[in-house]
Motif scaffolding. Structure first.
Motif, PDB file in Angstrom:
ATOM      1  N   VAL A 394       0.846  -0.984   0.219  1.00 17.73           N
ATOM      2  CA  VAL A 394      -0.010   0.140   0.213  1.00 17.73           C
ATOM      3  C   VAL A 394       0.995   1.319  -0.205  1.00 17.73           C
ATOM      4  CG1 VAL A 394      -1.844   1.292   1.448  1.00 17.73           C
ATOM      5  CG2 VAL A 394      -1.990  -1.263   1.053  1.00 17.73           C
ATOM      6  N   ALA A 395       2.055   1.080   0.879  1.00 17.89           N
ATOM      7  CA  ALA A 395       3.016   2.506   0.807  1.00 17.89           C
ATOM      8  C   ALA A 395       3.417   2.702  -0.859  1.00 17.89           C
ATOM      9  CB  ALA A 395       4.109   1.905   1.548  1.00 17.89           C
ATOM     10  N   ALA A 396       3.969   1.567  -1.341  1.00 11.27           N
ATOM     11  CA  ALA A 396       4.419   1.583  -2.815  1.00 11.27           C
ATOM     12  C   ALA A 396       3.348   2.291  -3.659  1.00 11.27           C
ATOM     13  CB  ALA A 396       4.946   0.485  -3.446  1.00 11.27           C
ATOM     14  N   LEU A 397       2.053   1.876  -3.456  1.00  7.63           N
ATOM     15  CA  LEU A 397       1.168   2.313  -4.341  1.00  7.63           C
ATOM     16  C   LEU A 397       0.646   3.795  -3.983  1.00  7.63           C
ATOM     17  CD1 LEU A 397      -1.235   1.084  -6.275  1.00  7.63           C
ATOM     18  CD2 LEU A 397      -2.880   1.590  -4.560  1.00  7.63           C
ATOM     19  N   SER A 398       0.931   4.102  -2.878  1.00  7.85           N
ATOM     20  CA  SER A 398       0.771   5.695  -2.306  1.00  7.85           C
ATOM     21  C   SER A 398       1.174   6.488  -3.304  1.00  7.85           C
ATOM     22  CB  SER A 398       0.645   5.877  -0.965  1.00  7.85           C
ATOM     23  OG  SER A 398       2.166   5.772  -0.524  1.00  7.85           O
ATOM     24  N   ASN A 399       2.357   6.280  -3.681  1.00  4.12           N
ATOM     25  CA  ASN A 399       3.197   7.010  -4.685  1.00  4.12           C
ATOM     26  C   ASN A 399       2.841   7.212  -6.063  1.00  4.12           C
ATOM     27  OD1 ASN A 399       4.825   8.008  -2.829  1.00  4.12           O
ATOM     28  ND2 ASN A 399       6.862   7.007  -3.506  1.00  4.12           N
ATOM     29  N   TYR A 400       1.588   6.261  -6.501  1.00  6.55           N
ATOM     30  CA  TYR A 400       1.552   6.032  -7.836  1.00  6.55           C
ATOM     31  C   TYR A 400       0.545   7.276  -8.166  1.00  6.55           C
ATOM     32  CZ  TYR A 400       3.363   1.449  -8.219  1.00  6.55           C
ATOM     33  OH  TYR A 400       4.216   0.402  -8.543  1.00  6.55           O
TER      34      TYR A 400
END
Ligand SMILES: *[C@@H]1O[C@H](CO)[C@@H](O)[C@H](O)[C@H]1NC(C)=O
Ligand SMILES: *[C@@H]1O[C@H](CO)[C@@H](O)[C@H](O)[C@H]1NC(C)=O
Ligand SMILES: *[C@@H]1O[C@H](CO)[C@@H](O)[C@H](O)[C@H]1NC(C)=O
Ligand SMILES: *[C@@H]1O[C@H](CO)[C@@H](O)[C@H](O)[C@H]1NC(C)=O
Ligand SMILES: *[C@@H]1O[C@H](CO)[C@@H](O)[C@H](O)[C@H]1NC(C)=O
Ligand SMILES: *[C@@H]1O[C@H](CO)[C@@H](O)[C@H](O)[C@H]1NC(C)=O
Ligand SMILES: *[C@@H]1O[C@H](CO)[C@@H](O)[C@H](O)[C@H]1NC(C)=O
Ligand SMILES: *[C@@H]1O[C@H](CO)[C@@H](O)[C@H](O)[C@H]1NC(C)=O
Ligand SMILES: *[C@@H]1O[C@H](CO)[C@@H](O)[C@H](O)[C@H]1NC(C)=O
Ligand SMILES: [Ca+2]
Length: 573
Positions: A394-400
């Motif tokens: 979820v943390a990585a996706l939060s940058n998308y």
């Protein structure tokens, strides 16, 4: 020893004679004698000691892909390796009908998701029409080992052999070996024609197209359902709904999205002229239904433990559809656009449930948040970032952003252009070899956009016959390539949200009739409440309150399926 067995078998069952029964041919010795000869497929070495046979009698199989059938068969498996690759073992399995049921046919069957085969899913479809029916393990270890288990040799190092095997090579080998094995097994004379077919859906549909695009005369007839092609875009697109929710900063409760889908179905059902609970004209729905009309409608759902596609448990809910919820739904249906408003990729048709948009309930905080799509997440982490994990955090996706998704699509499309993308649009070789393709896609597919298939059809049409008028080019394609959108159909089957929808159960027989009897299908048999499925670009329409049915030409509707992917500098086939 090997020579001795061969000689013994050859004497016992001269290849010019047909064996009497399934029992006769269902032995390792008999099957061994029918293996393709050394050197038949340069670069491959078959291991004769690997042959196994298992007989099955009076076995009953049911599927949406063929009528319920009771069949006898022998499952013959063997292994081969690619010369020069250490520890390489590929297993193939062929379900073989009794000699008196064999009808000079061979069928390859495809996989689904990240699996290269569907186990017993499609092979009965072939056996019931007298075809030897094959599947492969791709060399991934076993028939149950998925491609993602072997795709990386280590973090950051791709197993390119496995990639190309999944992309197209394993199916090529399965078919070429399978056809030769079939001819020898039944002692077919050199001048007897063996007809060859393919059937698969989803990843299996992509696998079918991977063969049509490369191996002109390998198959006489192909049934390709809901193909997972345009792979670079298709897999990332599973994350589009997640990023839309994040960008709009609203995570709809599961019941709210479900209500919007149900209201869309209820409103659009009648646009096709028949109130049967089926949205047969999602194009009219796109033109006439406004998601905003759902705002303020009460909804309630019982608690659920979650079902299908990794969806999470949900609590009992009630509420009313919000403007934010409707905006999320509308933005999803509009398809992915980049930050400059340019079109990147198409969405599912209105009326579908929002599977990619599933959210997750946090019982501690009592709030809803993102639930990262499993298929989309694994594609990014394993196949693009080359990390041995199936979970995008979820943390990585939060940058998308929308632009991140576009960049990932372009990166994957380019990286796997010659293995997975599978949208090569010039089918002249296949056409001139006499091949026929039946392309099928559920019009309410919520996992692979229906428009993805329509766009590929359009790519082939414009590349091959762009110098002809529209109707003339459609007629030219009709000679060998026909597309059918199944009214209300979901992903590779009927739709549980549209109970009167069905799925064409005779597609293999239909392509056989086209190939062997020149009976080209004008329509498909829907095998249910909806009995006629129109051939693209004609669209279903009922008149007289549902009493009269016809397939009509409707330019405004056809135009809703045309996409201008202006976010790319190259054509997107
Ligand atoms: C299969 O079914 C047929 C017809 O019902 C029956 O005659 C036959 O004995 C059965 N064979 C086996 C092996 O069960
Ligand atoms: C065929 O037989 C092999 C070897 O016995 C087995 O592993 C495989 O699961 C069987 N496949 C099918 C589809 O029945
Ligand atoms: C499905 O079709 C049947 C038979 O025509 C009809 O009675 C029923 O109402 C339909 N279901 C829905 C949800 O419309
Ligand atoms: C849908 O309805 C809303 C609210 O009435 C309106 O603002 C919007 O323009 C409509 N959209 C379309 C495509 O007509
Ligand atoms: C709706 O929610 C309210 C407040 O949480 C609750 O009191 C009520 O029982 C719920 N109604 C239904 C039908 O679930
Ligand atoms: C490979 O990458 C995964 C995910 O980033 C990580 O969990 C794992 O520890 C790595 N493996 C090795 C051997 O470094
Ligand atoms: C998010 O992006 C920032 C800036 O590019 C980067 O420093 C950070 O590591 C990223 N976070 C994750 C979880 O990928
Ligand atoms: C194609 O043919 C249909 C009749 O089948 C006709 O209504 C339509 O106008 C034609 N379209 C074009 C673009 O010529
Ligand atoms: C939507 O319809 C399905 C059945 O088609 C039903 O199970 C579900 O409860 C409905 N959802 C809502 C929110 O009404
Ligand atoms: Ca309807």
């Amino acid at each position: 020893m090997r020579v001795f067995v061969w000689a013994l078998v050859a004497m016992a069952f001269p290849s010019s004679l047909r064996a009497a029964s399934l029992n006769d041919i269902c032995t390792p010795a008999y099957a061994k004698a029918a293996l393709p000869a050394d050197g038949f497929f340069p670069g491959l070495t078959i291991d004769p000691e690997s042959v196994q046979t298992t007989i099955a009698l009076n076995a009953t199989y049911s599927s949406e892909w063929y009528p319920t059938s009771t069949i006898d068969y022998c499952n013959i498996t063997f292994a081969y390796s690619h010369d020069g690759i250490a520890n390489d073992v590929v297993h193939v399995a062929y379900w073989v009908p009794a000699p008196d049921k064999f009808q000079n046919r061979y069928l390859s069957t495809g996989g689904g998701g990240l699996a290269i085969n569907s186990g017993p899913g499609y092979v009965p479809s072939g056996v019931r029409v007298g075809a030897v029916s094959g599947l492969t393990d791709g060399g991934f270890g076993s028939f149950n080992t998925q491609w993602d288990a072997v795709f990386l040799l280590a973090n950051n190092t791709i197993n390119w052999q496995a990639n190309y095997m999944f992309g197209y090579q394993a199916h090529h080998e399965l078919a070429v070996l399978g056809k030769e094995f079939t001819k020898k097994l039944y002692g077919m004379s050199a001048d007897t024609r063996l007809y060859s077919y393919y059937q698969g859906c989803s990843e299996g549909g992509r696998e079918g197209w991977s063969q049509v695009q490369r191996f002109n005369d390998q198959f006489d007839g192909v049934v390709a359902g809901a193909p997972a092609f345009r792979y670079g875009q298709q897999q990332v697109n599973h994350l589009t709904s997640n990023v839309i929710q994040q960008t709009l900063n609203y995570y709809p409760p599961s019941c709210e999205l479900d209500k919007i889908a149900n209201m869309t179905i209820a409103a659009c059902d009648v646009l096709d002229g028949k109130a049967d609970g089926v949205v047969s004209r999602s194009d009219l729905c796109k033109l006439q239904f406004n998601v905003s009309s759902t705002i303020g409608t009460p909804y309630s759902c019982a608690a659920s433990s979650g079902n299908g596609f990794g969806s999470k448990p949900t609590p009992a809910q009630n509420g009313t559809v919000t403007a934010e919820g409707a905006a999320v739904a509308q933005t999803i249906l509009d398809g992915l656009h980049d930050s400059k408003g340019r079109f990147v990729y198409m969405s599912y048709q209105p009326g579908t449930t929002f599977v990619d948009g599933a959210t997750e309930y946090d019982s501690t905080t009592g709030t809803w948040g993102v639930s990262v799509s499993g298929l989309g997440g694994e594609w990014v982490t394993r196949y693009l970032e080359l990390q041995d994990t199936s979970t995008l955090s979820v943390a990585a996706l939060s940058n998308y952003t929308y632009d991140t998704l576009k960049d990932l699509m372009v990166f994957g499309m380019n990286k796997y252009a010659d293995s997975l993308q599978t949208t090569y649009p010039d089918l002249e070789g296949f056409r001139s070899s006499g091949g026929k393709v039946l392309h099928i896609h559920g019009e309410q597919d919520n996992s692979i956009p229906t428009g993805s298939s329509v766009h590929y059809y359009e790519s082939v049409r414009s590349v091959m016959y762009g110098d002809l008028g529209y109707n003339e080019s459609v007629s030219a394609l009709d000679e060998f390539y026909r597309l059918f959108l199944v009214p209300g159909g979901a992903h590779c089957g009927a739709n549980s949200y549209q109970a009167n929808s069905s799925w064409p159960q005779n597609s293999l027989q239909t392509v056989i009739d086209w190939v062997e009897s020149s009976k080209a299908p004008e329509t498909l048999d829907g095998s249910g409440e909806i009995d006629t499925i129109c051939r693209w670009p004609l669209r279903p329409l009922w008149t007289d309150g549902g009493a009269t049915f016809s397939c009509v030409y409707d330019q405004e509707s056809i135009d809703t399926w045309k996409y201008d992917f202006n976010a790319y500098n190259l054509p997107l086939y």
